[in-house]
Design a protein around this motif. Structure first.
Motif, short mmCIF file in Angstrom:
data_model
loop_
_atom_site.label_atom_id
_atom_site.label_comp_id
_atom_site.label_asym_id
_atom_site.label_seq_id
_atom_site.Cartn_x
_atom_site.Cartn_y
_atom_site.Cartn_z
N PHE A 270 0.82 -1.20 0.09
CA PHE A 270 -0.17 -0.14 0.11
C PHE A 270 0.86 1.24 -0.04
CE2 PHE A 270 -3.57 -2.82 2.51
CZ PHE A 270 -3.99 -3.22 1.27
N ILE A 271 1.94 1.40 0.75
CA ILE A 271 2.73 2.29 0.76
C ILE A 271 3.61 2.43 -0.66
CG2 ILE A 271 5.15 3.35 1.65
CD1 ILE A 271 4.39 1.96 4.36
N PHE A 272 3.84 1.32 -1.36
CA PHE A 272 4.38 1.48 -2.62
C PHE A 272 3.46 2.10 -3.49
CE2 PHE A 272 4.40 -0.43 -6.73
CZ PHE A 272 5.85 -0.13 -7.29
N LEU A 300 -6.05 4.03 -9.37
CA LEU A 300 -5.56 2.57 -8.95
C LEU A 300 -4.36 2.78 -7.79
CD1 LEU A 300 -5.31 -0.55 -9.37
CD2 LEU A 300 -3.81 -0.16 -11.58
N PHE A 301 -3.32 3.51 -8.43
CA PHE A 301 -2.28 3.64 -7.38
C PHE A 301 -2.63 4.96 -6.81
CE2 PHE A 301 -0.65 0.90 -10.57
CZ PHE A 301 -0.03 0.01 -9.82
N ASN A 302 -3.62 4.79 -5.91
CA ASN A 302 -4.05 6.00 -5.17
C ASN A 302 -3.21 6.45 -3.92
OD1 ASN A 302 -5.95 7.78 -3.83
ND2 ASN A 302 -7.75 6.48 -4.37
N PRO A 303 -2.86 7.76 -3.99
CA PRO A 303 -2.10 8.24 -2.82
C PRO A 303 -2.92 8.18 -1.33
CG PRO A 303 -2.22 9.97 -4.76
CD PRO A 303 -3.14 8.78 -5.08
N LEU A 304 -4.08 7.87 -1.41
CA LEU A 304 -4.91 7.92 -0.24
C LEU A 304 -4.22 6.49 0.45
CD1 LEU A 304 -8.51 8.84 -1.07
CD2 LEU A 304 -6.91 10.09 0.65
N LEU A 305 -3.82 5.73 -0.34
CA LEU A 305 -3.12 4.39 0.14
C LEU A 305 -2.15 4.55 1.17
CD1 LEU A 305 -3.26 2.21 -3.07
CD2 LEU A 305 -4.48 1.67 -1.02
N LEU A 306 -1.62 5.70 1.28
CA LEU A 306 -0.43 6.08 2.27
C LEU A 306 -1.26 6.22 3.54
CD1 LEU A 306 1.69 8.48 0.18
CD2 LEU A 306 2.45 6.10 0.85
N ILE A 307 -2.33 7.00 3.68
CA ILE A 307 -2.93 7.24 4.97
C ILE A 307 -3.57 5.88 5.26
CG2 ILE A 307 -4.75 8.55 5.90
CD1 ILE A 307 -4.50 10.60 3.78
N PHE A 308 -4.30 5.32 4.34
CA PHE A 308 -4.81 3.98 4.64
C PHE A 308 -3.93 2.70 5.18
CE2 PHE A 308 -5.96 -0.41 3.47
CZ PHE A 308 -7.25 -0.67 3.69
N ALA A 309 -2.52 2.90 4.66
CA ALA A 309 -1.66 2.02 5.31
C ALA A 309 -1.45 2.30 6.75
CB ALA A 309 -0.22 1.95 4.48
#
Length: 374
Positions: A270-272, A300-309
């Motif tokens: 998710f960070i990647f 798809l490669f969503n910056p929100l995944l950083l917060i989600f992680a």
């Protein structure tokens, strides 16, 4: 030493003056040279050159709009930003031929059906471009490259836009897609491209597409192509299939990640993915290349995944659940939009992985909430 430098400089000036003032004979010819594909990233789409021959004047030169200088300060940065300066050069045909022969790349020659006046005018314009400020131009992947510059030059000489794309039913992305044989290079390029490359291909921007268009072009009822021949034929060895450089290796990695089912692996991915999405967002703001603007692949490669992680690692279930639902909704929008896009066939493993992992995390949190409410 000083005398040698002065002599060379005077000889150079004499050559400029001579080449700009000479008039070609009626036997002069103009040809478009289409050069084969190469393994390097800058050669993977081929190359276009203009050849001018005049046996009576002992002239046989090739003009090349695809030159660039690797020693340019901050070369990579300027290329990414989109203000890298390309320039036109010229040299003898025989040197040009031997260079492509050494690189094992074919050359196809199409002689153009132009009048002596048009050939002379083109020759003068090309020489002026080589020895003036016109020599430099800001490279643009689709709108201004070694092929588009030649297309515009020939259309200007014949007085109208006779040479134009006949593949407007295809997008730029669909035309580019078959040229990319390296799977991971293709994946990277397709991901960094934005919405512009999905527009109808109204611009002739690739050498072989230009070659095909020339063969069909008519000017006032006459074929613009006078002759067509392969003047350098090469035997390219068939590249054996490499499963490590294919979608199968990507699928294998995805399957292994799913089977391992480790929390730290999910967080790392998710960070990647989030960092990659952040890069797509920022490079679109920084770069002048229109081809990478409005990149919908950030769904798809969503910056929100950083917060989600982060919240997933901290086991903040409430915020993980909220962000998970938002990201899944964005993935659904992305999937719906991608149904008509050719690169769906290489990005779908990431879509499946994200749906599976994020969906599973969301369901687990919901179930844990339901069980604690009883």
């Amino acid at each position: 030493m000083t005398k040698k430098i002065l002599f060379t400089f005077l000889l150079f000036l004499t050559t400029i003056a001579f080449s700009q003032n000479i008039l070609l004979s009626e036997k002069a010819k103009v040809s478009i040279l289409t050069c084969g594909l190469g393994p390097e990233s800058y050669a993977m789409y081929g190359h276009t050159g203009i050849r001018i021959q005049d046996q009576l004047q002992h002239i046989d030169v090739v003009y090349n709009y695809g030159a660039f200088d690797f020693s340019t300060p901050n070369f990579i940065g300027r290329f990414i930003k989109g203000d890298l300066q390309y320039f036109v050069t010229y040299g003898s045909f025989i040197d040009f031929y031997y260079n492509y022969q050494a690189e094992n790349r074919e050359i196809i020659e199409q002689e153009l059906n132009l009048t002596p006046l048009q050939i002379n005018s083109l020759y003068q314009q090309l020489n002026y471009a080589v020895y003036s400020d016109e020599r430099f131009y800001t490279y643009k992947f689709i709108d201004r490259n070694c092929t588009t510059m030649v297309v515009d030059k020939i259309n200007k000489i014949i007085g109208q836009e006779f040479i134009k794309s006949d593949q407007t039913n295809l997008s730029y992305r669909e035309i580019l897609y078959p040229y990319m044989s390296d799977f991971y290079m293709k994946l990277g390029i397709q991901l960094i491209f934005g919405a512009k490359v999905d527009e109808p291909a109204t611009r002739l921007f690739l050498p072989y597409e230009f070659k095909n268009a020339l063969s069909k072009t008519q000017v006032n009822g006459n074929n613009l192509e006078k002759s067509n021949s392969k003047i350098l034929q090469v035997n390219q060895a068939k590249i054996p299939f490499n499963w490590l450089n294919s979608i199968y290796s990507l699928l294998l990695v995805v399957v292994i990640l799913v089977l391992l089912n480790k929390k730290w692996i999910k967080i790392s991915h998710f960070i990647f993915a989030g960092v990659l999405g952040l890069f797509f967002s920022l490079v679109g703001l920084y770069s002048l290349h229109e081809e990478i603007l409005w990149n919908y692949n950030i769904l798809l490669f969503n910056p929100l995944l950083l917060i989600f992680a982060w919240y997933y690692k901290k086991e903040n279930h409430q915020k993980t659940l909220l962000l998970g639902k938002i990201i899944l909704a964005m993935l659904l929008v992305y999937l719906a939009y991608m149904t008509t896009k050719i690169h769906l066939q290489i990005v779908w493993p990431f879509i499946v992985l994200h749906f599976y992992w994020i969906g599973k995390i969301v369901l687990q949190i919901k179930r844990s909430k339901q069980s604690t409410s009883f």
